[in-house]
Design an enzyme around this catalytic site. Structure first.
Site, short mmCIF file in Angstrom:
data_model
loop_
_atom_site.label_atom_id
_atom_site.label_comp_id
_atom_site.label_asym_id
_atom_site.label_seq_id
_atom_site.Cartn_x
_atom_site.Cartn_y
_atom_site.Cartn_z
N ASN A 109 -10.68 -7.99 -15.80
CA ASN A 109 -9.69 -8.92 -16.29
C ASN A 109 -8.43 -8.78 -15.74
O ASN A 109 -7.74 -9.84 -15.21
CB ASN A 109 -9.48 -8.40 -17.93
CG ASN A 109 -8.55 -9.09 -18.68
OD1 ASN A 109 -7.66 -9.86 -18.08
ND2 ASN A 109 -8.91 -9.82 -19.59
N THR A 137 -17.55 -6.32 -15.24
CA THR A 137 -17.24 -5.42 -15.99
C THR A 137 -18.24 -4.98 -16.86
O THR A 137 -19.03 -5.79 -17.47
CB THR A 137 -16.06 -6.05 -16.92
OG1 THR A 137 -15.74 -4.96 -17.96
CG2 THR A 137 -16.36 -7.20 -17.63
N ASP A 139 -17.61 -3.69 -19.91
CA ASP A 139 -17.30 -4.10 -21.23
C ASP A 139 -17.69 -5.60 -21.84
O ASP A 139 -17.68 -5.74 -22.97
CB ASP A 139 -15.77 -3.84 -21.25
CG ASP A 139 -15.22 -2.48 -21.24
OD1 ASP A 139 -16.14 -1.61 -21.21
OD2 ASP A 139 -14.06 -2.33 -21.03
N GLY A 184 -15.83 0.82 -24.02
CA GLY A 184 -15.67 -0.36 -24.53
C GLY A 184 -14.33 -0.21 -25.36
O GLY A 184 -14.15 0.33 -26.25
N LEU A 285 -21.78 8.89 -22.84
CA LEU A 285 -22.44 8.17 -21.68
C LEU A 285 -21.17 7.74 -20.58
O LEU A 285 -21.53 8.00 -19.50
CB LEU A 285 -22.94 6.76 -22.17
CG LEU A 285 -24.28 6.64 -22.77
CD1 LEU A 285 -24.97 5.44 -22.91
CD2 LEU A 285 -25.44 7.65 -21.83
#
Length: 404
Positions: A109, A137, A139, A184, A285
């Site tokens: 972003n 990304t 995310d 996230g 993770l």
């Protein structure tokens, strides 16, 4: 002909180098530029004039580059600020000194905001310079794409770890909770993808304010019914007042974002403190999901490569600047149960400073997981594996250019 520059920024992914390889290979096949330079350590290193010539990478180099995780050029968390003309002028000086007209920036972003800012500034101050974005990304929170390169591979390894650890967890009779944490900050795509396995009992996403008592009631119910509770949480899980569950929300990553990590440990401890079970297991993770090149999705690696090719091809148009290439799903194919990607380009301003949240209509109430439509979205993205070149029992990689 002049030269071009490619740089990488922000958090790496398992396929970010596939986009880099796509740009390099595209120029070998269709030499729009004399030389292809890599900017080491993103925009930060590029401003220092740290470049590496990628033009003549061998076929073997390009093959291994596609399966090498992390950012082979190095990365940074330095953000060009609008109005800071000193950095803009310095970048143009570096580009001029190497006869570079076009810069490809691979990032998320904030990096797409950099592409937009540079292109806007160049129109009035350096009209011969062009800036093009290639997204990435884990995310999966960029708009207006269907998904972002890097996410499918992260989702694939998250699903593999979810299923494997669930089997490990179920092997024991002792009362304990299992909490898996994935990346996230603002969007729960990666956490939600773990539900593809069918192993997730409760799901905590940043799209919904965390209600401690309601959540603990569901945990108790799961233990009463099955004696087990496997939980997946996004690192960005937060309360209604915006406070993160994570204990690490005070730090700053350089882009004015909170540095997260610890939501799973917080959830585990609140369950133990509530007396539901005496112990818990936490699996984070974090970087493992974004660097696991052994679990690349073939869809992800192929699309990342093709976006590199697409960005290079579109740059043949001298008016192509301030644009980002992206992936959309072919809806006609999807209606027939098939997956097909369509590549497009749009202004960088449409990608920058927006967050694409996991759809509210795909979230089941009471932390119960995701709707069937979400499963249909995820499944095609994680299917298939590329051929991996091995070396001594592990995936072969190149020596990163920033380490040479």
């Amino acid at each position: 002909m002049a030269n071009c520059l490619v740089a990488q920024s922000g958090g790496p992914t398992a396929v970010i180098n596939s986009s880099l390889a796509g740009v390099v290979r595209a120029n070998q096949l269709n030499p729009l530029y004399d030389r292809v330079f890599g900017g080491l350590y993103g925009i930060e290193g590029t401003l220092d004039g740290k470049l590496y010539d990628l033009t003549d990478l061998t076929g073997r180099d390009i093959e291994l580059l596609q399966q090498t995780p992390s950012s082979a050029l190095g990365t940074c968390r330095y953000k060009l600020k609008r109005g800071n003309d000193a950095d803009y002028h310095r970048l143009v000086e570096v580009m001029d000194s190497h006869d570079i007209t076009t810069m490809f920036y691979i990032g998320g972003n904030d990096s797409m905001d950099t592409v937009d800012a540079l292109a806007e500034w160049a129109r009035g101050n350096a009209p011969g310079k062009r800036f093009i974005g290639i997204p990435k990304t884990v995310d999966n929170d960029l708009v207006p794409v269907d998904h972002c390169p890097g996410f499918p591979s992260a989702a694939k390894v998250a699903c593999e770890i979810t299923h494997a650890t669930r089997l490990d967890y179920d092997a024991y009779t002792r009362p304990e909770v299992f909490v898996l944490e994935v990346m996230g900050r603002d969007a729960g795509w990666l956490a939600a993808s773990c539900c593809v396995t069918g192993d997730v009992d409760l799901l905590v996403l940043p799209e919904e304010d965390f209600d401690r008592e309601a959540f603990l009631a569901e945990v108790r119910r799961k233990f009463d019914e099955t004696g087990k509770c496997y939980i997946v949480t996004s690192e960005g899980a937060h309360y209604a007042d915006g406070a993160y569950l994570s204990a690490g929300n005070a730090a700053d990553d350089g882009f004015a974002h909170a540095v997260l990590g610890g939501a799973a440990a917080t959830i585990k401890q609140m369950i133990v403190d509530a007396g539901i079970v005496p112990r818990g297991i936490v699996q984070d993770l974090s970087r493992a999901a974004r660097s696991s090149n052994f679990a690349q999705s073939i869809v992800d690696r192929t699309e990342a490569w093709e976006l590199g090719l697409s960005a290079h091809m579109r740059s043949a148009d001298p008016a192509f600047t301030g644009q980002v290439v992206g992936v959309r799903r072919d809806e006609a194919a999807a209606a027939e149960g098939l997956y097909n990607a369509k590549f497009f380009a749009a202004p960088a301003s449409e990608f920058a400073n927006f967050v694409r949240h996991f759809p509210a209509e795909w979230i089941l109430p009471d932390y119960q997981g995701i709707a069937p439509e979400a499963l249909d979205y995820f499944r095609p993205l994680i299917k298939g594996e590329p051929r991996v070149v091995m070396d001594g029992g592990i995936p072969a990689t190149i020596v990163p250019f920033n380490r040479r």
